[in-house]
Write an enzyme that holds these catalytic residues in place. Structure first.
Site, PDB file in Angstrom:
ATOM      1  N   PRO A   1     -29.710  64.789 -70.348  1.00 13.13           N
ATOM      2  CA  PRO A   1     -28.270  64.574 -70.319  1.00 13.13           C
ATOM      3  C   PRO A   1     -27.574  65.575 -69.395  1.00 13.13           C
ATOM      4  O   PRO A   1     -27.706  66.780 -69.569  1.00 13.13           O
ATOM      5  CB  PRO A   1     -27.859  64.789 -71.776  1.00 13.13           C
ATOM      6  CG  PRO A   1     -29.093  64.571 -72.571  1.00 13.13           C
ATOM      7  CD  PRO A   1     -30.204  65.059 -71.714  1.00 13.13           C
ATOM      8  N   CYS A   2     -26.840  65.068 -68.415  1.00  9.23           N
ATOM      9  CA  CYS A   2     -26.207  65.924 -67.409  1.00  9.23           C
ATOM     10  C   CYS A   2     -24.893  65.299 -66.968  1.00  9.23           C
ATOM     11  O   CYS A   2     -24.562  64.186 -67.362  1.00  9.23           O
ATOM     12  CB  CYS A   2     -27.119  66.085 -66.193  1.00  9.23           C
ATOM     13  SG  CYS A   2     -28.794  66.663 -66.590  1.00  9.23           S
ATOM     14  N   THR A   3     -24.160  66.022 -66.121  1.00 15.64           N
ATOM     15  CA  THR A   3     -22.948  65.492 -65.494  1.00 15.64           C
ATOM     16  C   THR A   3     -22.963  65.879 -64.022  1.00 15.64           C
ATOM     17  O   THR A   3     -23.277  67.016 -63.678  1.00 15.64           O
ATOM     18  CB  THR A   3     -21.672  66.052 -66.161  1.00 15.64           C
ATOM     19  OG1 THR A   3     -21.752  65.877 -67.574  1.00 15.64           O
ATOM     20  CG2 THR A   3     -20.436  65.347 -65.628  1.00 15.64           C
TER      21      THR A   3
ATOM     22  N   GLU B   1     -29.677  63.120 -62.602  1.00 16.85           N
ATOM     23  CA  GLU B   1     -28.738  62.673 -63.616  1.00 16.85           C
ATOM     24  C   GLU B   1     -29.415  61.541 -64.380  1.00 16.85           C
ATOM     25  O   GLU B   1     -29.666  60.470 -63.821  1.00 16.85           O
ATOM     26  CB  GLU B   1     -27.461  62.174 -62.943  1.00 16.85           C
ATOM     27  CG  GLU B   1     -26.399  61.674 -63.879  1.00 16.85           C
ATOM     28  CD  GLU B   1     -25.620  62.812 -64.515  1.00 16.85           C
ATOM     29  OE1 GLU B   1     -25.023  62.562 -65.579  1.00 16.85           O
ATOM     30  OE2 GLU B   1     -25.618  63.923 -63.962  1.00 16.85           O
TER      31      GLU B   1
END
Length: 485
Positions: free
Chosen positions: A2-4, A92
């Site tokens: 989980p990333c942005t 991502e």
């Protein structure tokens, strides 16, 4: 993972540079920033998760890397900039749907079963991508082409989004099922927001199978879509997000609120973001993939938005509203590292690449710039170990964050001053050495500049740690007033 991610085209940035940035939101992964020399790059690579062996080219470039300190689960390089001033961030983690997975299943590792069974390798994944792509490309476009070739040959076991940039352009690439992919060139005057969801919302097949100026894809993409009835648009304008992405209840609390907050920040008056007549809400599936910002975007703003947690809204987890904590924040506490990879194409190639590195939870850490075109990086960044200490930027950042989070009201002002001190001091050193090196062509000063930058970071981190520790100590529960007089 989980990333942005946020991508900023050169005409949307404050200085004409390209910027790609991503939070690497692992589970408290211990990270370091190193330089990988060509002699240290393996020619035969074997992944830990996929058990896949790949023969790599014999001419790798030097590059920066942010790997996991513990190699038990693989390299997990996260991001980097190579000697050709090409940046890459991977990956991502994005979403997909059952129709796509049925048509092109993931390529997963299958262990040997029984005496006669054979081990079946899996495909490539986040663990591998920077390592097998970044050292072998000289432009952002080449990054898409090389990774596309590898995906079609070996496949992948997960859905990922990958960014490539150089001084001229940015490309965003998304994997589709086990072997397929799309890539779009980010318009120069736009920024892109990506919150763990399939993002691309438009695609031009005429260009992708023609000049490839702004779009690329796997060779059989048209047939793949048609044969498996994946297109869902009614107006004839193919929307990849509808075809390949997901629209689940989980997306509406985990992913789309982050896109909403980023768009709301950079385009506050372009659309209505709040109230009963809002154009977009935190749970809207149709938030655009890219926007023309209302003003040019700075490094400081990229850091701020990737550190954010719904400040100024009812969803702020540090607030008192009944809705606090409803949505997954961008600056989540388990972040291992974040990098803003800035390629300043208007400067000499030796100093064009600057990597702004953060470690630990973004809401409480600081972004330190370093010149990327170097042979090695200072120990403060590169010598992180699994043992907690105060002599590395990673552990100092983690310690400050853990103490400040539990004493938010008392510590947030101290943290903001700390972040400002490193941002201001770091920018000042970069400006100083840009002028020195551009004027005198003394590019051997890169190491001297990076040393000064790390000395600044260490000084400010130690000072901030002491102040935050003092506030945390005052709030300890094991106190008794009667004996204190």
């Amino acid at each position: 993972m989980p990333c942005t991610t946020i991508l900023v085209g050169k005409d949307a940035s404050y200085d004409g540079s390209t910027m790609i940035a991503r939070n690497d939101d692992g589970f408290f992964d211990v990270k370091k920033l190193i330089v990988v020399q060509p002699k240290d790059q393996l020619r035969k690579y074997k992944s830990k998760i996929g058990h896949l062996e790949i023969q790599l080219p014999d001419d790798p470039l030097r590059y920066t890397s942010t790997p996991s300190v513990d190699p038990a689960h693989g390299v997990w390089a996260a991001n980097g900039i190579n000697a050709a001033n090409v940046a890459m961030t991977a990956t991502e983690t994005i979403t997909t749907n059952p129709r796509v997975l049925a048509a092109d299943p993931m390529v997963r590792y299958q262990p040997k079963t029984g005496r006669q069974g054979k081990e079946v390798p899996g495909g490539l994944g986040e663990e591998d991508l920077v390592y097998v792509v970044l050292p072998y490309i000289h432009t952002a476009r080449e990054g898409v082409e090389r990774l596309g070739m590898l995906l079609e040959q070996y496949g992948t076991y997960e859905s990922n989004g990958i960014a490539f940039s150089d001084g001229k352009e940015i490309w965003w690439m998304e994997t589709i099922g086990g072997h397929h992919w799309l890539a779009v060139r980010v318009p120069d005057d736009r920024y892109v927001i990506m919150p763990n969801q399939f993002g691309i919302d438009h695609f031009d097949f005429e260009d992708a199978f023609g000049k490839k100026e702004n779009f690329m894809c796997s060779a059989d993409m048209r047939e793949f879509i048609k044969d498996n009835h994946l297109a869902l648009d009614l107006d004839g304008k193919f929307n990849p997000r509808l075809a390949f992405g997901s629209h689940s209840d989980s997306d509406h609390v985990y992913n789309t609120p982050r896109a909403w907050y980023m768009g709301r920040y950079f385009n506050p008056t372009t659309y209505r973001w709040d109230g009963p007549n809002a154009d977009f809400t935190p749970e809207s599936d149709n938030i655009p993939w890219s926007f023309v910002p209302e003003h040019k975007i700075t490094v400081e703003e990229v850091k701020y938005i990737l550190s954010s947690y719904y400040q100024g809204t009812p969803y702020n987890p540090y607030g008192h509203d009944a809705l606090k904590g409803k949505y997954r924040p961008i600056g989540i506490g388990r972040t291992g590292t974040m990098a803003i990879l800035q390629i300043r194409g208007y400067l000499p190639k030796e100093i064009a690449a600057v990597e702004w590195i953060c470690f630990g939870p973004n809401s409480f850490n600081a972004a330190l710039p370093v010149y990327a075109n170097v042979e090695k990086l200072p120990d403060y960044l590169s010598k992180t170990t699994l043992d907690v200490d105060t002599d590395t930027f990673y552990w100092a950042s983690r310690l400050i964050a853990a103490m400040a989070d539990n004493n938010y009201t008392a510590c947030i002002q101290l943290v903001e001053r700390y972040q400002g001190a490193i941002a201001n001091g770091g920018s000042r050193i970069i400006y100083e050495y840009d002028k020195k090196m551009t004027g005198a062509k003394k590019f051997d000063l890169l190491d001297e500049a990076n040393k000064k930058l790390c000395e600044l970071a260490k000084k400010e981190s130690v000072a901030a740690m002491g102040k935050v520790l003092h506030q945390a100590s005052l709030a300890m529960k094991c106190n008794y007033n009667r004996a204190d007089n």
